[in-house]
Design a protein around this motif. Structure first.
Motif, PDB file in Angstrom:
ATOM      1  N   VAL A  34       0.828  -1.211   0.000  1.00  0.00           N
ATOM      2  CA  VAL A  34       0.000   0.000   0.000  1.00  0.00           C
ATOM      3  C   VAL A  34       0.861   1.258   0.000  1.00  0.00           C
ATOM      4  CG1 VAL A  34      -0.304  -0.156   2.538  1.00  0.00           C
ATOM      5  CG2 VAL A  34      -1.940   1.166   1.183  1.00  0.00           C
ATOM      6  N   ALA A  35       0.447   2.243  -0.805  1.00  0.00           N
ATOM      7  CA  ALA A  35       1.093   3.560  -0.811  1.00  0.00           C
ATOM      8  C   ALA A  35       0.238   4.502   0.009  1.00  0.00           C
ATOM      9  CB  ALA A  35       1.212   4.072  -2.238  1.00  0.00           C
ATOM     10  N   LEU A  36       0.876   5.205   0.951  1.00  0.00           N
ATOM     11  CA  LEU A  36       0.161   6.144   1.821  1.00  0.00           C
ATOM     12  C   LEU A  36       0.508   7.572   1.402  1.00  0.00           C
ATOM     13  CD1 LEU A  36       0.756   3.463   3.619  1.00  0.00           C
ATOM     14  CD2 LEU A  36       0.032   4.914   5.525  1.00  0.00           C
ATOM     15  N   LEU A  37      -0.515   8.389   1.171  1.00  0.00           N
ATOM     16  CA  LEU A  37      -0.305   9.757   0.703  1.00  0.00           C
ATOM     17  C   LEU A  37      -0.942  10.783   1.628  1.00  0.00           C
ATOM     18  CD1 LEU A  37       0.004   7.960  -1.925  1.00  0.00           C
ATOM     19  CD2 LEU A  37      -0.817   9.911  -3.190  1.00  0.00           C
ATOM     20  N   GLY A  38      -0.256  11.933   1.742  1.00  0.00           N
ATOM     21  CA  GLY A  38      -0.799  13.049   2.514  1.00  0.00           C
ATOM     22  C   GLY A  38       0.251  14.150   2.537  1.00  0.00           C
ATOM     23  N   ARG A  39      -0.146  15.300   3.088  1.00  0.00           N
ATOM     24  CA  ARG A  39       0.820  16.408   3.141  1.00  0.00           C
ATOM     25  C   ARG A  39       1.812  16.223   4.277  1.00  0.00           C
ATOM     26  NH1 ARG A  39      -3.606  20.875   3.902  1.00  0.00           N
ATOM     27  NH2 ARG A  39      -4.232  19.137   5.236  1.00  0.00           N
ATOM     28  N   ARG A  40       1.354  15.693   5.416  1.00  0.00           N
ATOM     29  CA  ARG A  40       2.225  15.600   6.610  1.00  0.00           C
ATOM     30  C   ARG A  40       3.138  14.390   6.461  1.00  0.00           C
ATOM     31  NH1 ARG A  40      -2.359  15.427  10.975  1.00  0.00           N
ATOM     32  NH2 ARG A  40      -3.415  14.481   9.198  1.00  0.00           N
ATOM     33  N   ILE A  41       4.254  14.605   5.764  1.00  0.00           N
ATOM     34  CA  ILE A  41       5.112  13.472   5.401  1.00  0.00           C
ATOM     35  C   ILE A  41       5.744  12.811   6.635  1.00  0.00           C
ATOM     36  CG2 ILE A  41       7.145  14.903   4.874  1.00  0.00           C
ATOM     37  CD1 ILE A  41       6.006  11.663   3.035  1.00  0.00           C
ATOM     38  N   GLU A  42       5.989  13.599   7.712  1.00  0.00           N
ATOM     39  CA  GLU A  42       6.584  12.968   8.906  1.00  0.00           C
ATOM     40  C   GLU A  42       5.616  11.936   9.469  1.00  0.00           C
ATOM     41  OE1 GLU A  42       5.943  16.245   8.774  1.00  0.00           O
ATOM     42  OE2 GLU A  42       7.920  17.011   8.193  1.00  0.00           O
ATOM     43  N   ARG A  43       4.344  12.294   9.517  1.00  0.00           N
ATOM     44  CA  ARG A  43       3.331  11.345  10.022  1.00  0.00           C
ATOM     45  C   ARG A  43       3.238  10.117   9.110  1.00  0.00           C
ATOM     46  NH1 ARG A  43      -0.281  11.366  13.963  1.00  0.00           N
ATOM     47  NH2 ARG A  43      -1.380   9.756  12.803  1.00  0.00           N
ATOM     48  N   ILE A  44       3.228  10.377   7.811  1.00  0.00           N
ATOM     49  CA  ILE A  44       3.138   9.269   6.842  1.00  0.00           C
ATOM     50  C   ILE A  44       4.354   8.341   7.024  1.00  0.00           C
ATOM     51  CG2 ILE A  44       3.247   8.716   4.365  1.00  0.00           C
ATOM     52  CD1 ILE A  44       0.633   9.924   4.627  1.00  0.00           C
ATOM     53  N   ASN A  45       5.552   8.954   7.176  1.00  0.00           N
ATOM     54  CA  ASN A  45       6.769   8.141   7.370  1.00  0.00           C
ATOM     55  C   ASN A  45       6.661   7.301   8.643  1.00  0.00           C
ATOM     56  OD1 ASN A  45       8.193   8.847   5.079  1.00  0.00           O
ATOM     57  ND2 ASN A  45       9.121  10.657   6.034  1.00  0.00           N
ATOM     58  N   ASP A  46       6.181   7.928   9.739  1.00  0.00           N
ATOM     59  CA  ASP A  46       6.058   7.204  11.016  1.00  0.00           C
ATOM     60  C   ASP A  46       5.084   6.024  10.880  1.00  0.00           C
ATOM     61  OD1 ASP A  46       7.770   8.934  12.195  1.00  0.00           O
ATOM     62  OD2 ASP A  46       6.237  10.082  13.295  1.00  0.00           O
ATOM     63  N   ILE A  47       3.942   6.277  10.227  1.00  0.00           N
ATOM     64  CA  ILE A  47       2.933   5.208  10.076  1.00  0.00           C
ATOM     65  C   ILE A  47       3.517   4.063   9.238  1.00  0.00           C
ATOM     66  CG2 ILE A  47       0.651   4.643   9.108  1.00  0.00           C
ATOM     67  CD1 ILE A  47      -0.090   7.669   9.666  1.00  0.00           C
ATOM     68  N   CYS A  48       4.213   4.418   8.153  1.00  0.00           N
ATOM     69  CA  CYS A  48       4.801   3.374   7.289  1.00  0.00           C
ATOM     70  C   CYS A  48       5.857   2.567   8.054  1.00  0.00           C
ATOM     71  CB  CYS A  48       5.424   3.989   6.034  1.00  0.00           C
ATOM     72  SG  CYS A  48       4.188   4.553   4.859  1.00  0.00           S
ATOM     73  N   ARG A  49       6.693   3.284   8.839  1.00  0.00           N
ATOM     74  CA  ARG A  49       7.712   2.569   9.633  1.00  0.00           C
ATOM     75  C   ARG A  49       7.047   1.577  10.570  1.00  0.00           C
ATOM     76  NH1 ARG A  49      11.208   6.986   9.375  1.00  0.00           N
ATOM     77  NH2 ARG A  49      10.030   8.150  10.925  1.00  0.00           N
ATOM     78  N   ASP A  50       5.954   2.031  11.233  1.00  0.00           N
ATOM     79  CA  ASP A  50       5.251   1.175  12.187  1.00  0.00           C
ATOM     80  C   ASP A  50       4.627  -0.038  11.462  1.00  0.00           C
ATOM     81  OD1 ASP A  50       4.157   0.592  14.803  1.00  0.00           O
ATOM     82  OD2 ASP A  50       2.208   1.147  13.945  1.00  0.00           O
ATOM     83  N   ILE A  51       3.951   0.214  10.344  1.00  0.00           N
ATOM     84  CA  ILE A  51       3.323  -0.889   9.587  1.00  0.00           C
ATOM     85  C   ILE A  51       4.405  -1.887   9.146  1.00  0.00           C
ATOM     86  CG2 ILE A  51       2.170  -1.489   7.409  1.00  0.00           C
ATOM     87  CD1 ILE A  51       0.631   1.165   7.568  1.00  0.00           C
ATOM     88  N   ASN A  52       5.521  -1.361   8.613  1.00  0.00           N
ATOM     89  CA  ASN A  52       6.565  -2.248   8.081  1.00  0.00           C
ATOM     90  C   ASN A  52       7.237  -3.057   9.193  1.00  0.00           C
ATOM     91  OD1 ASN A  52       5.954  -1.402   5.536  1.00  0.00           O
ATOM     92  ND2 ASN A  52       7.571   0.152   5.436  1.00  0.00           N
TER      93      ASN A  52
END
Ligand SMILES: NC(=O)c1ccc[n+]([C@@H]2O[C@H](COP(=O)([O-])OP(=O)(O)OC[C@H]3O[C@@H](n4cnc5c(N)ncnc54)[C@H](OP(=O)(O)O)[C@@H]3O)[C@@H](O)[C@H]2O)c1
Length: 248
Positions: A31-49
């Motif tokens: 899944v690709a996660l998109l949004g303006r708040r890239i720090e939040r997106i990065n944190d969520i992706c790190r957690d999911i991964n």
């Protein structure tokens, strides 16, 4: 076996979109996660991964109001996730209630809730029709089913989004591409904050699961939770002079 080969969630940095992205990844969908708040997106992706033990989630920064960037960004995503067969458009904002004034918030809502939705959904449809399959999910709202005094511009963007999705569904009916309109009622996310609401708000997680179930069964329109459908049918019957006085 995951239901989808690859998914894009636009507006995945919080709330319903984040919960949908987490649910997809938990079921094995890249899944690709998109949004303006890239720090939040990065944190969520790190957690999911970290939870999945694979690089199943990929972060992308996007401001959907920059609709001209959509094609290029979609191409970058497919370099990372070659077969995308699900797009969920969850990005949305609800402007402050100042209907009598021309406010930047109103324009922001139109660009985010409608222009961005059309850009991303059109791009996905172009890719999906080439392959003859794919599912597009637009997160609209019960707010689009009847005009009320509370939030005129928000209501209007959701009404327009619902009709756009309905029209697209008609256009694509013979192509193998599904178009699903999801209409949540109240969901406990940043968009309603801590405001007391009635009926009680659903959790983002249950709204996400209901949304993905609707996508899997190829529903045309899904109210989330389902019992918002009879509520909306009743609301449609309320005479205009009464509706105009309701403080909602
Ligand atoms: N919560 C409810 O009661 C409710 C009810 C009916 C419908 N909905 C709809 O559900 C959807 C999700 O909202 P939510 O409740 O989960 O609220 P939320 O937590 O505030 O999520 C909104 C999402 O939209 C993204 N977004 C906003 N402006 C954007 C922009 N210009 N470019 C890219 N992304 C943007 C935000 O990401 P960034 O800020 O990082 O960009 C965030 O990920 C919205 O369409 C909303 O209208 C919500």
């Amino acid at each position: 076996m995951p239901r989808w080969q690859g998914a894009i969630v636009v507006g995945a940095s919080s709330g319903i979109g984040e919960a949908i992205a987490r649910e997809l990844a938990a079921n094995g969908t890249p899944v690709a996660l998109l949004g303006r708040r890239i720090e939040r997106i990065n944190d969520i992706c790190r957690d999911i991964n970290a939870r999945s033990g694979t690089e199943i989630a990929s972060p992308f920064q996007a401001d959907v109001r920059d609709w001209r960037m959509t094609g290029g960004l979609f191409a970058s995503i497919t370099e990372r996730i070659p077969t995308v067969d699900l797009l969920v458009y969850a990005a949305g904002v609800m402007p402050a209630r100042e209907p009598e004034r021309q406010t930047p918030g109103d324009v922001d809502a139109i660009e985010t809730n409608l222009t961005g939705a059309v850009a991303w959904i059109n791009e996905a449809v172009m890719q999906f029709t080439k392959r003859g399959r794919g599912t597009v999910v637009g997160i609209s709202s019960v707010a689009g089913d009847r005009g009320r005094r509370g939030n005129p511009v928000y209501n209007a963007t959701k009404a327009a989004l619902s009709v756009y999705l309905e029209s697209l569904r008609a256009r694509l009916s013979a192509t193998g591409v599904n178009v699903v309109t999801v209409k949540p009622g109240f969901v406990r996310t940043a968009i309603i904050g801590t405001r007391a609401v009635f009926p009680p708000a659903a959790s983002a997680q249950s709204a996400a699961r209901d949304t993905l179930r609707a996508a899997e069964r190829g529903a045309r329109v899904a109210y989330v939770p389902w019992w918002w459908h009879p509520i909306v049918l009743l609301m449609r019957l309320v005479p205009a002079p009464i509706m105009e006085r309701l403080p909602i």
